[in-house]
Design an enzyme around this catalytic site. Structure first.
Site, mmCIF file in Angstrom:
data_model
loop_
_atom_site.group_PDB
_atom_site.id
_atom_site.type_symbol
_atom_site.label_atom_id
_atom_site.label_comp_id
_atom_site.label_asym_id
_atom_site.label_seq_id
_atom_site.Cartn_x
_atom_site.Cartn_y
_atom_site.Cartn_z
ATOM 1 N N ASP A 91 0.854 -1.183 0.000
ATOM 2 C CA ASP A 91 0.000 0.000 0.000
ATOM 3 C C ASP A 91 0.891 1.234 0.000
ATOM 4 O OD1 ASP A 91 -2.315 1.576 0.138
ATOM 5 O OD2 ASP A 91 -2.338 1.573 2.330
ATOM 6 N N HIS A 92 0.351 2.328 -0.487
ATOM 7 C CA HIS A 92 1.059 3.603 -0.466
ATOM 8 C C HIS A 92 0.807 4.292 0.876
ATOM 9 C CE1 HIS A 92 1.025 3.772 -5.136
ATOM 10 N NE2 HIS A 92 2.208 3.359 -4.695
ATOM 11 N N TYR A 132 -4.958 4.793 0.331
ATOM 12 C CA TYR A 132 -6.042 3.972 -0.238
ATOM 13 C C TYR A 132 -5.671 3.172 -1.480
ATOM 14 C CZ TYR A 132 -7.966 8.144 2.115
ATOM 15 O OH TYR A 132 -8.182 9.196 2.963
ATOM 16 N N HIS A 133 -4.469 2.614 -1.533
ATOM 17 C CA HIS A 133 -4.040 1.877 -2.727
ATOM 18 C C HIS A 133 -3.554 0.465 -2.409
ATOM 19 C CE1 HIS A 133 -3.002 6.100 -4.561
ATOM 20 N NE2 HIS A 133 -4.313 5.849 -4.583
ATOM 21 N N PRO A 134 -4.304 -0.347 -1.654
ATOM 22 C CA PRO A 134 -3.831 -1.708 -1.375
ATOM 23 C C PRO A 134 -3.905 -2.596 -2.613
ATOM 24 C CG PRO A 134 -6.044 -1.434 -0.512
ATOM 25 C CD PRO A 134 -5.601 -0.084 -1.001
#
Length: 530
Positions: A290-291, A464-466
């Site tokens: 994730d980011h 919010y980038h999993p």
């Protein structure tokens, strides 16, 4: 009996439902745990600020205590509504760069290099600027310039240029580097989610059934062949059967969770929950990436930011004057891509999102006064986490161990320091002199490394980038092959962000839509459809 059952009406699921039901002879069932996307604040772009606390359309997930982040349990909002997270996100349209996809292909995801994926990005896109070698106009997804942006966002672009970044009006153009305003997934000033672009135009088809409020409990099998799903709907337990394929498009958290509940995953871990392993796939739920993001907040003078904007005026301009004004803002209006001193290759390793408002704890904690926020995230983390079962109850939330800053070398923490320092450098430029007030977070300018580490551990959050929890490839720790078929099983695919082997250089929604377009083509081809 259906031909295809799709689990999850999110970004990927809506694409699949449209494309697979184009064949009138195919019966398609699309199952979504959340409601229909009727909330007007879904469609009003700036309404995303109103959706933050709406649990009806949000899975409202939390990680386990994160050891490197002061033991905090980080909030993970994920869309639980038709359109999924594309119905609640900030609409930034970013594909990443060629090296991201060429890296996938070199790592074993054959046929996923840039030359193979670019045509599918173009296939889905309807860009308001017109057609080019890098943009399409015939697809269902509207990609547009912002109708409205705040003066502070323009100041950010000027400041970034003063700090050494080039101006860039197209992060999906010849180069990603630089700063500018994001293009957004909007149509005529309204959000263009995957439900708007793909699902709603197909809803009238008699061969497509869409059920909302339907939570899938497990995949059913006969031997090693997927035969359907068990789901719960309006208090009833239902077994839906498929004659062709079951496709999991429940996202990077829930697709691996469903596989585990169905006996697909690490056998030893499944046994601890009393689940017999149908196939021992140790990679299911692993490889979580994730980011991680750090926000720098600064006060500004009253009357310019969105913190205390006139909500009645915004609503009037948007709903009664034809989608005008600040209601069309995606809030994260400007941003950019840059290389830090720690960059390990030629790609950008830092992404910025600028918000002309104070954003603390995802906007859930309202701060007094007025201000602006600069997000900065490290694009290529080395830490890896895991999604696992909490117990064998399908209604229990999965365990999310993101393992942020968990790499042994300390690279990810060093990258977050670089993100914070690069943010401060931009915000200190002359372009912000007319607007700059007192610092908020961090509370002092130019903190030393120890103070910066304390700040990061206390305040860093997901952006919010999993991805990665059902990674594609051919080595033993992958979950699906390059055609997205689950290893060791028949008639079962995973099609969503979970199949990405590694994070791309940017927001993950556009790549997820591309993945779904490719998968639909392959699924129909395997079935002999034209």
């Amino acid at each position: 009996m259906y031909d295809y059952i799709i689990v999850g009406a999110g970004s990927a699921g809506c694409v699949l439902a449209n494309r697979l039901s184009e064949d009138p002879h195919c019966r398609v069932l699309l199952l979504e745990a959340g409601p229909a996307d009727r909330n007007p604040f879904i469609h009003m772009p700036a309404g995303l600020a109103r959706l933050v606390t709406n649990r009806r359309i949000n899975w409202n997930l939390y990680t386990e205590p994160e050891p490197a982040l002061d033991g905090r349990r980080l909030w993970w909002p994920r869309g639980k509504v038709l359109g999924g997270s594309s119905a609640i996100n900030a609409m930034c349209y970013v594909r990443g760069v060629a090296a991201d996809y060429d890296g996938w292909a070199a790592g074993g995801a054959t046929d996923w290099g840039w030359d193979q994926v670019l045509p599918w990005f173009l296939h889905s896109e309807h860009n308001s600027r017109g057609a080019s070698a890098l943009h399409g106009v015939d697809g269902p997804l509207s990609v547009s310039d912002l109708r409205h942006h705040n003066p502070l966002s323009a100041a950010f672009v000027d400041a970034a240029e003063q700090a050494g970044l080039a101006r860039n009006d197209d992060f999906n153009g010849p180069t990603q580097f630089g700063a500018g305003l994001y293009q957004v997934t909007q149509r005529d000033g309204a959000r263009c989610s995957s439900a708007t672009a793909w699902l709603h135009p197909a809803r009238s088809r008699s061969n497509l059934t869409v059920l909302t409020g339907a939570q899938v409990r497990a995949v059913s099998f006969q031997g090693s062949t997927a035969t359907g799903v068990y789901y719960q709907h309006r208090g009833q337990h239902v077994h839906a059967r498929s004659s062709a394929e079951v496709v999991l498009s429940a996202g990077a958290v829930h697709s691996p969770h469903l596989l585990l509940l169905s006996g697909v995953g690490p056998a030893a871990a499944l046994r601890t929950h009393g689940i017999r392993a149908r196939v021992d796939l140790p990679g299911v739920g692993g490889n979580l990436q994730d980011h991680l993001d750090i926000c720098t907040l600064v006060h500004t003078r009253p009357g310019v930011s969105y913190d205390r904007a006139n909500q009645a005026r915004i609503a009037f301009d948007y709903f009664l004057r034809g989608h005008r004004g600040a209601g069309t803002s995606n809030i994260a209006e400007a941003g950019g891509f840059a290389r830090s001193p720690l960059a390990s290759d030629a790609r950008a390793d830092v992404q910025f999102h600028f918000v002309p408002a104070m954003l603390d704890d995802h906007g859930r904690h309202r701060l007094p006064g007025d201000g602006y926020t600069l997000h900065a995230c490290a694009l290529h983390p080395r830490s890896r986490g895991r999604i696992s079962l909490r117990d064998a109850d399908p209604l229990s939330p999965p365990r999310i161990e993101a393992n942020y800053l968990g790499d042994a070398e300390g690279h990810d923490l060093a990258m977050m320091r670089a993100c914070a320092r690069m943010s401060a450098q931009i915000l200190d430029q002359a372009a912000f002199d007319p607007w700059r007030g007192a610092p908020i977070f961090p509370g002092v300018r130019n903190p030393d490394d120890a103070a910066l580490d304390t700040f990061i551990r206390a305040k860093a959050e997901t952006i919010y980038h999993p991805v990665g929890t059902c990674a594609m490839g051919l080595h033993p720790h992958t979950v699906v092959d390059p055609r997205l078929r689950v290893h060791g099983l028949q008639r079962l695919r995973v099609v969503d962000a979970s199949i990405m082997p590694t994070l791309i250089s940017g927001n993950t929604n556009a790549p997820t839509l591309m993945i779904a377009e490719r998968a639909a083509h392959w699924i129909r081809g395997d079935a002999g459809a034209t």
